[in-house]
Design a protein around this motif. Structure first.
Motif, mmCIF file in Angstrom:
data_model
loop_
_atom_site.group_PDB
_atom_site.id
_atom_site.type_symbol
_atom_site.label_atom_id
_atom_site.label_comp_id
_atom_site.label_asym_id
_atom_site.label_seq_id
_atom_site.Cartn_x
_atom_site.Cartn_y
_atom_site.Cartn_z
ATOM 1 N N LEU A 237 -15.380 7.183 -21.578
ATOM 2 C CA LEU A 237 -15.075 7.817 -20.299
ATOM 3 C C LEU A 237 -13.811 8.660 -20.463
ATOM 4 N N HIS A 238 -13.982 9.968 -20.376
ATOM 5 C CA HIS A 238 -12.814 10.863 -20.454
ATOM 6 C C HIS A 238 -12.254 10.997 -19.047
ATOM 7 N N ILE B 72 -11.677 4.058 -22.438
ATOM 8 C CA ILE B 72 -10.958 5.131 -21.738
ATOM 9 C C ILE B 72 -10.397 6.101 -22.777
ATOM 10 N N ALA B 73 -11.019 7.262 -22.878
ATOM 11 C CA ALA B 73 -10.577 8.298 -23.821
ATOM 12 C C ALA B 73 -9.635 9.246 -23.090
ATOM 13 N N ALA B 74 -8.408 8.811 -22.948
ATOM 14 C CA ALA B 74 -7.425 9.601 -22.200
ATOM 15 C C ALA B 74 -6.031 9.064 -22.499
ATOM 16 N N ILE C 278 -7.913 10.791 -32.192
ATOM 17 C CA ILE C 278 -8.603 9.498 -32.282
ATOM 18 C C ILE C 278 -9.598 9.350 -31.129
ATOM 19 N N ASP C 279 -9.177 9.718 -29.911
ATOM 20 C CA ASP C 279 -10.086 9.689 -28.758
ATOM 21 C C ASP C 279 -11.279 10.624 -28.974
ATOM 22 N N TYR C 280 -11.028 11.750 -29.616
ATOM 23 C CA TYR C 280 -12.112 12.703 -29.900
ATOM 24 C C TYR C 280 -13.171 12.044 -30.785
ATOM 25 N N VAL D 279 -22.718 6.908 -24.932
ATOM 26 C CA VAL D 279 -22.758 7.823 -23.788
ATOM 27 C C VAL D 279 -21.347 8.381 -23.600
ATOM 28 N N PHE D 280 -21.262 9.652 -23.310
ATOM 29 C CA PHE D 280 -19.971 10.277 -23.041
ATOM 30 C C PHE D 280 -19.991 10.864 -21.635
#
Length: 542
Positions: A306-307, A382-384, A429-431, A439-440
């Motif tokens: 989840l971005h 959490i990709a943020a 790293i989040d990338y 799922v993105f």
């Protein structure tokens, strides 16, 4: 004879009865040396003239004729020069040939060898294309601006332009003055050697300008200008290339969105993809930590990346303050005015939200994910960066989905220590995790959302749920006002997104409004083969 003359000139010359050259030693007299059959005498123990006569007679006594010596003396220096010159030429010829052979055969020779090199040297094991030979029109320097993914797209554009203009590209400089203030250099984030070698059949890339330009660079006498946004190739051919030819070096001070999305030659579009998905590999330490994090997540099953772009810089830039308290609104406004290059200052937050131009809040995201059918035990990464409002704003999302994780929760302090105050490296790293996720879902259509979305399309249309924020906030307001019950709200949300799963589609082209059209990096259609059955991707099999 040549050795004799050379040693004589050095002052350390002597003959023995065996014609061997040995260091001189002190002796009392010539008679003693004759008696000992060594012919030694310290050259400083006698006048130079007498010493030379003695040594010459000793040498001539052992030769058959004086004519032989006379014929050797004049030619000895010429022969010595010829031998030295020939040896030097032969030596450097061998070095050049061996270097070329080593570069060609090293990957083949090492292919089946045991692993004996560290990761920093692993690029030597790859087979890289041969160098492209072309007439160099000059040197192009570029300074990237923005966050990691905005700079990433800009680098891809500048490589494509450099190839098209037949210029040499100097390794791009990364932005260190933006909100993130990350001091990382290019090689700290990307694999520098791989970047240079993997593209050498397209364009020459160098680490720094040749020495002849150093003084101009030091004195600030390098031509600098920002290219026009969304430009096509004709702009670079007629406006940029003449400057490069004139000044030999040109510095482009900005790289964000400086190349058009559409109407480009197919070879440029495909080179942009090649740079993005193959040449811009992250540095070994980032790849290693990203791989470790992905394994930890997959060990627990499938996961959603989840971005959640509810971060301070985005809220200040966009002017979106929905759900913020008064102190937070004032803080975000002050920040927006403190950055002069953020052109939009006076912003109507509510209207912007209704237009779908704001990131979803954590509370809105929680309700949306539940409506889409995600289970309570879903693993959500959490990709943020830091969420604005911290735990207060994340409470609703954590309550709805307790299995929420971040890299700081899964990795040790020792793992993360090298990345402290390195926001771009943490974003890398989040990338990696976002690209590898099952799922993105991005909550805002920013640069990371676009680039990751396109990368997942390139890798085979991996499931990417693109939220329709404009319709969502309208439905959310109706639901919270009691005008829609849960079943009506949930069904409408699912129907709204059943065709927004990142499946194959053509980019939306708007010739006179390039900022509003589909971004090339979000859908690089020129580089993607069409799926034979696009309908196989449905909402139900997320």
């Amino acid at each position: 004879m040549r050795r004799c003359r050379r040693n004589y000139e050095k002052g350390s010359f002597f003959f023995s009865s065996k014609h061997s050259l040995k260091p001189l030693r002190n002796c009392k007299s010539y008679a003693q040396s004759r008696a000992s059959n060594t012919h030694r005498c310290h050259w400083k123990a006698m006048p130079k003239l007498i010493w030379w006569e003695f040594e010459l007679r000793a040498f001539l006594s052992q030769m058959k004729t004086a004519d032989t010596i006379a014929s050797m003396l004049p030619r000895s220096r010429l022969h010595l020069w010829i031998i030295r010159a020939s040896t030097t030429v032969l030596f450097w010829t061998c070095i050049i040939q061996l270097t070329a052979l080593a570069e060609l055969w090293r990957p083949h020779l090492l292919h089946n060898w045991p692993f004996c090199m560290n990761q920093q040297d692993s690029f030597n094991q790859e087979i890289y294309p041969p160098k492209r030979i072309y007439q160099n029109n000059g040197y192009l320097m570029v300074s990237c601006n923005g966050g990691l993914n905005q700079m990433r797209a800009g680098i891809c554009d500048m490589v494509a332009i450099s190839k098209h203009l037949n210029v040499t590209l100097v390794i791009p400089k990364l932005d260190k003055s933006s909100f993130w203030a990350d001091p990382s250099e290019f090689g700290d984030i990307f694999d520098l050697n791989h970047f240079i070698l993997s593209l050498r059949d397209q364009v020459r890339i160098i680490r720094k300008l040749p020495p002849k330009f150093h003084e101009r660079l030091k004195d600030g006498r390098v031509m600098t200008k920002p290219p026009v946004s969304w430009s096509n190739v004709s702009y670079y051919e007629h406006k940029i290339l003449p400057l490069i030819k004139k000044y030999k070096v040109l510095h482009l001070s900005r790289t964000d969105s400086r190349l058009a999305n559409n109407g480009m030659p197919i070879e440029i579009q495909r080179l942009r993809c090649r740079v993005n998905y193959h040449a811009l590999r992250f540095a070994p330490q980032i790849e290693e930590l990203g791989s470790k994090l992905i394994k930890l997540l997959k060990r627990k099953g499938s996961f959603l990346a989840l971005h959640l772009r509810y971060e301070m810089d985005m809220l200040a830039f966009s002017g979106c303050t929905h759900g913020c308290i008064r102190e937070e609104e004032e803080e975000l406004t002050r920040m927006r005015y403190s950055y002069p290059w953020w052109k939009e200052k006076d912003i109507d937050s509510q209207q912007k939200r209704k237009d779908g131009l704001c990131p979803l809040t954590p509370e809105e995201t929680a309700v949306t994910l539940k409506a889409l059918g995600f289970r309570r035990d879903a693993q959500i990464y959490i990709a943020a960066g830091d969420i604005y409002g911290s735990q207060r704003r994340m409470a609703a999302l954590r309550s709805a989905f307790p299995n929420i994780v971040r890299k700081e929760m899964l990795l040790s302090n020792e793992d993360l220590k090298p990345f402290i105050n390195r926001s771009s490296q943490l974003a890398a790293i989040d990338y990696l995790v976002s690209v590898a996720s099952d799922v993105f879902i991005p909550t805002y259509e920013g640069n990371m959302a676009k680039v990751v979305q396109g990368h997942r399309r390139y890798l085979g249309f991996r499931k990417t749920l693109l939220l329709d924020r404009r319709q969502l906030v309208h439905l959310l307001d109706l639901y919270h006002a009691g005008k829609l019950n849960w079943d009506e709200f949930s069904k409408t949300v699912r129907d709204l997104h059943k065709d927004r799963l990142g499946s194959p589609e053509r980019r939306n082209v708007m010739p006179h409004r390039p900022k509003e059209e589909d971004n090339f990096y979000a859908n690089p259609q020129e580089c993607i083969p069409e799926l034979s059955s696009p309908s196989a991707m449905t909402f139900e099999n997320i």
